[in-house]
Design a protein around this motif. Structure first.
Motif, PDB file in Angstrom:
ATOM      1  N   HIS A  39       0.831  -1.203   0.000  1.00 29.04           N
ATOM      2  CA  HIS A  39       0.000   0.000   0.000  1.00 29.04           C
ATOM      3  C   HIS A  39       0.866   1.254   0.000  1.00 29.04           C
ATOM      4  N   LEU A  40       2.009   1.197   0.668  1.00 34.21           N
ATOM      5  CA  LEU A  40       2.953   2.310   0.640  1.00 34.21           C
ATOM      6  C   LEU A  40       3.426   2.560  -0.793  1.00 34.21           C
ATOM      7  N   ALA A  41       3.782   1.470  -1.492  1.00 34.75           N
ATOM      8  CA  ALA A  41       4.219   1.599  -2.887  1.00 34.75           C
ATOM      9  C   ALA A  41       3.098   2.122  -3.769  1.00 34.75           C
ATOM     10  N   LEU A  42       1.858   1.693  -3.506  1.00 34.85           N
ATOM     11  CA  LEU A  42       0.724   2.153  -4.303  1.00 34.85           C
ATOM     12  C   LEU A  42       0.488   3.647  -4.095  1.00 34.85           C
ATOM     13  N   ALA A  43       0.619   4.132  -2.861  1.00 36.18           N
ATOM     14  CA  ALA A  43       0.423   5.555  -2.580  1.00 36.18           C
ATOM     15  C   ALA A  43       1.463   6.401  -3.308  1.00 36.18           C
ATOM     16  N   VAL A  44       2.726   5.943  -3.305  1.00 33.39           N
ATOM     17  CA  VAL A  44       3.779   6.666  -4.019  1.00 33.39           C
ATOM     18  C   VAL A  44       3.528   6.611  -5.522  1.00 33.39           C
ATOM     19  N   LEU A  45       3.066   5.459  -6.027  1.00 37.73           N
ATOM     20  CA  LEU A  45       2.777   5.326  -7.458  1.00 37.73           C
ATOM     21  C   LEU A  45       1.675   6.294  -7.890  1.00 37.73           C
ATOM     22  N   VAL A  46       0.625   6.413  -7.089  1.00 41.03           N
ATOM     23  CA  VAL A  46      -0.452   7.343  -7.432  1.00 41.03           C
ATOM     24  C   VAL A  46       0.069   8.775  -7.463  1.00 41.03           C
ATOM     25  N   ALA A  47       0.900   9.147  -6.476  1.00 40.58           N
ATOM     26  CA  ALA A  47       1.482  10.493  -6.472  1.00 40.58           C
ATOM     27  C   ALA A  47       2.338  10.717  -7.716  1.00 40.58           C
ATOM     28  N   ALA A  48       3.080   9.684  -8.121  1.00 42.94           N
ATOM     29  CA  ALA A  48       3.908   9.802  -9.325  1.00 42.94           C
ATOM     30  C   ALA A  48       3.043   9.960 -10.569  1.00 42.94           C
ATOM     31  N   VAL A  49       1.982   9.172 -10.657  1.00 40.87           N
ATOM     32  CA  VAL A  49       1.060   9.260 -11.797  1.00 40.87           C
ATOM     33  C   VAL A  49       0.465  10.658 -11.887  1.00 40.87           C
ATOM     34  N   TRP A  50       0.034  11.190 -10.754  1.00 41.44           N
ATOM     35  CA  TRP A  50      -0.569  12.529 -10.741  1.00 41.44           C
ATOM     36  C   TRP A  50       0.460  13.617 -11.031  1.00 41.44           C
ATOM     37  N   GLY A  51       1.703  13.421 -10.585  1.00 45.27           N
ATOM     38  CA  GLY A  51       2.728  14.415 -10.869  1.00 45.27           C
ATOM     39  C   GLY A  51       3.125  14.437 -12.339  1.00 45.27           C
ATOM     40  N   VAL A  52       3.333  13.258 -12.930  1.00 40.15           N
ATOM     41  CA  VAL A  52       3.689  13.165 -14.346  1.00 40.15           C
ATOM     42  C   VAL A  52       2.546  13.678 -15.220  1.00 40.15           C
ATOM     43  N   ASN A  53       1.324  13.633 -14.691  1.00 41.44           N
ATOM     44  CA  ASN A  53       0.151  14.095 -15.437  1.00 41.44           C
ATOM     45  C   ASN A  53       0.330  15.503 -15.990  1.00 41.44           C
ATOM     46  N   PHE A  54       1.008  16.377 -15.245  1.00 40.70           N
ATOM     47  CA  PHE A  54       1.175  17.756 -15.699  1.00 40.70           C
ATOM     48  C   PHE A  54       2.070  17.824 -16.937  1.00 40.70           C
ATOM     49  N   THR A  55       3.069  16.969 -16.993  1.00 35.26           N
ATOM     50  CA  THR A  55       3.909  16.904 -18.191  1.00 35.26           C
ATOM     51  C   THR A  55       3.108  16.387 -19.376  1.00 35.26           C
ATOM     52  N   VAL A  56       2.262  15.384 -19.134  1.00 38.22           N
ATOM     53  CA  VAL A  56       1.419  14.837 -20.204  1.00 38.22           C
ATOM     54  C   VAL A  56       0.439  15.900 -20.702  1.00 38.22           C
ATOM     55  N   ILE A  57      -0.127  16.666 -19.784  1.00 37.00           N
ATOM     56  CA  ILE A  57      -1.033  17.753 -20.182  1.00 37.00           C
ATOM     57  C   ILE A  57      -0.302  18.739 -21.092  1.00 37.00           C
ATOM     58  N   GLU A  58       0.917  19.097 -20.714  1.00 32.98           N
ATOM     59  CA  GLU A  58       1.709  20.036 -21.523  1.00 32.98           C
ATOM     60  C   GLU A  58       1.916  19.493 -22.938  1.00 32.98           C
ATOM     61  N   ILE A  59       2.183  18.206 -23.047  1.00 38.50           N
ATOM     62  CA  ILE A  59       2.355  17.589 -24.364  1.00 38.50           C
ATOM     63  C   ILE A  59       1.041  17.605 -25.137  1.00 38.50           C
ATOM     64  N   GLY A  60      -0.053  17.305 -24.448  1.00 36.55           N
ATOM     65  CA  GLY A  60      -1.356  17.305 -25.101  1.00 36.55           C
ATOM     66  C   GLY A  60      -1.785  18.675 -25.583  1.00 36.55           C
ATOM     67  N   LEU A  61      -1.377  19.707 -24.868  1.00 39.26           N
ATOM     68  CA  LEU A  61      -1.756  21.071 -25.260  1.00 39.26           C
ATOM     69  C   LEU A  61      -1.054  21.516 -26.542  1.00 39.26           C
ATOM     70  N   ASP A  62      -0.021  20.794 -26.953  1.00 36.06           N
ATOM     71  CA  ASP A  62       0.596  21.079 -28.251  1.00 36.06           C
ATOM     72  C   ASP A  62      -0.261  20.560 -29.399  1.00 36.06           C
ATOM     73  N   ARG A  63      -1.253  19.720 -29.071  1.00 30.89           N
ATOM     74  CA  ARG A  63      -2.064  19.082 -30.101  1.00 30.89           C
ATOM     75  C   ARG A  63      -3.536  19.465 -30.050  1.00 30.89           C
ATOM     76  N   PHE A  64      -4.003  19.951 -28.905  1.00 30.30           N
ATOM     77  CA  PHE A  64      -5.418  20.277 -28.763  1.00 30.30           C
ATOM     78  C   PHE A  64      -5.583  21.669 -28.146  1.00 30.30           C
ATOM     79  N   PRO A  65      -6.640  22.391 -28.519  1.00 34.17           N
ATOM     80  CA  PRO A  65      -6.991  23.590 -27.759  1.00 34.17           C
ATOM     81  C   PRO A  65      -7.324  23.180 -26.320  1.00 34.17           C
ATOM     82  N   PRO A  66      -7.047  24.031 -25.337  1.00 29.06           N
ATOM     83  CA  PRO A  66      -7.146  23.597 -23.935  1.00 29.06           C
ATOM     84  C   PRO A  66      -8.530  23.126 -23.498  1.00 29.06           C
ATOM     85  N   LEU A  67      -9.582  23.855 -23.884  1.00 27.90           N
ATOM     86  CA  LEU A  67     -10.916  23.460 -23.439  1.00 27.90           C
ATOM     87  C   LEU A  67     -11.378  22.184 -24.138  1.00 27.90           C
ATOM     88  N   LEU A  68     -11.030  22.025 -25.402  1.00 26.45           N
ATOM     89  CA  LEU A  68     -11.353  20.782 -26.102  1.00 26.45           C
ATOM     90  C   LEU A  68     -10.606  19.619 -25.464  1.00 26.45           C
TER      91      LEU A  68
END
Length: 308
Positions: A5-34
Motif C-alpha cells: 500500500h505504501l508503494a501504491l500511494a507513491v505510485l499514485v502520487a507519481a502518476v498525478w505528478g507526471v500528469n502535468f507533463t502529459v497535459i503540456e504535451i497534449g496542449l501542443d495538439r489540442f486547444p485547452p478546453l477541447l
C-alpha cells in the motif's frame, strides 16, 4: 501501512505528478478546453457503464462536476496553454489546501487552529515567491489562472465533503460526465469550430495517448487506487502522500520538457509544500458534529479529495 500500500500511494502520487507533463504535451495538439472535454469524455465512457448507479444525490454530482470539471480544469488547462510551466503548475495547485481550509471555515464552521493559520501563511509566502519567479520568466496572467484553478479545487473539496461519497471511483466517474458538454460548448465558442475540427483531424497516436493517460491512468486508476487506500487506512495516513505530487511534477517536467528549476522555485516549493503539510494536518476547531455513518471509513474518505 503495508509495503504494498505504501508503494501504491507513491505510485499514485507519481502518476498525478507526471500528469502535468502529459497535459503540456497534449496542449501542443489540442486547444485547452477541447482537450479538457476529451479527457472527461474518455474518463466517463465506458467506465460509467461499469461502476453502477450514483451513490450520492445528483445535486452534488452536478455541483462538483461544474466547479471541479469545468472551472478548475478549464482554468488549469487554459493557464498552462497560456504559458504556465507544467512543473510550476503542479506546485502552485497545492495552494488548494489553503483555499479548502478557508472555504471550510466559511461553509462548514471549521475554524483552523493557530498552527493551521501559520501553515497557511507559510504556503502563501511560497506562492508569493513562485509569483516572483514566474514574473521573471513567464506571464503572470497564466500564473493567476492556475491560482484561480486552485481556488475552484478548494471549493470542490468542500462540496465533496458535504456529499461524503462512499465510493470515490464511482463518484469521480459520474462527476466526469458533467463537464463534457459545457467544456465542448465553451471550446466551440472561444476556440472556434475550425480549430477544434483541425485538432481532431490531426489526432495521432501521441495525441490519443495523452487523452488516455489523463483520463484512464490519472482519473480511473488514480482515483480507484486512492479510494482503495482510503478504505484501508485513515485519511491522515494517506493524505500526506499527495504532497509528493509536485516533486514528481517538477522532476518529470525538468526531465521530459527541459523546464529549468530555479533556486527561487526550489524555495517556493519548500515553503509551499511545508505550509500545505501543516495546513492539511493541523487540527480544526469548532466543526459541527457530523452524522454517524454506518461505514466507519466513510468519514475519512470524505476528508481527502485529491484531483489531478
Amino acid at each position: 501501512m503495508r509495503p504494498a500500500h505504501l508503494a501504491l500511494a507513491v505510485l499514485v502520487a507519481a502518476v498525478w505528478g507526471v500528469n502535468f507533463t502529459v497535459i503540456e504535451i497534449g496542449l501542443d495538439r489540442f486547444p485547452p478546453l477541447l482537450f479538457s472535454a476529451l479527457r472527461f469524455l474518455a474518463a466517463a465512457v465506458p467506465a460509467v457503464f461499469l461502476v453502477g448507479r450514483p451513490k450520492v444525490a445528483w445535486r452534488w454530482i452536478l455541483a462538483v462536476g461544474l466547479v471541479l470539471g469545468v472551472a478548475k480544469f478549464g482554468l488549469l488547462f487554459v493557464g498552462m496553454d497560456a504559458g504556465m510551466p507544467a512543473g510550476l503548475s503542479s506546485l502552485v495547485l497545492q495552494i488548494q489546501a489553503v483555499f479548502t481550509a478557508l472555504f471550510a471555515a466559511a461553509a462548514l464552521g471549521e475554524r483552523p487552529s493557530r498552527l493551521g493559520v501559520t501553515g497557511m501563511a507559510v504556503a502563501l509566502a511560497g506562492i508569493a515567491v513562485a509569483a516572483v519567479d514566474e514574473g521573471t520568466t513567464g506571464p503572470l496572467t497564466a500564473f493567476a489562472l492556475v491560482v484561480a484553478a486552485a481556488a475552484c479545487w478548494g471549493a470542490s473539496n468542500v462540496l465533496t465533503r458535504r456529499a461524503a461519497p462512499p465510493d470515490a471511483l464511482n463518484f469521480m466517474v459520474w462527476v466526469s460526465t458533467v463537464p463534457v458538454l459545457p467544456l465542448l460548448l465553451l471550446s466551440l465558442w472561444t476556440e472556434g469550430p475550425a480549430r477544434d475540427l483541425e485538432a481532431l483531424r490531426a489526432l495521432d497516436r501521441q495525441g490519443a495517448g495523452t487523452i488516455l493517460y489523463v483520463a484512464w491512468i490519472t482519473t480511473v486508476f488514480g482515483f480507484g487506487a486512492w479510494g482503495l487506500l482510503l478504505r484501508r487506512h485513515p485519511a491522515s495516513t494517506v493524505a500526506p502522500f499527495s504532497l509528493l505530487v509536485p516533486v514528481f511534477g517538477m522532476t518529470s517536467a525538468a526531465l521530459f520538457l527541459g523546464e529549468p528549476v530555479t533556486p527561487l522555485r526550489w524555495c517556493a516549493a519548500v515553503l509551499l509544500v511545508g505550509g500545505v503539510a501543516v495546513t492539511s494536518l493541523a487540527p480544526r476547531r469548532g466543526a459541527p458534529a457530523r452524522r454517524v455513518d454506518p461505514d466507519p471509513a466513510a468519514a475519512d474518505r470524505a476528508e481527502v479529495t485529491p484531483s489531478r
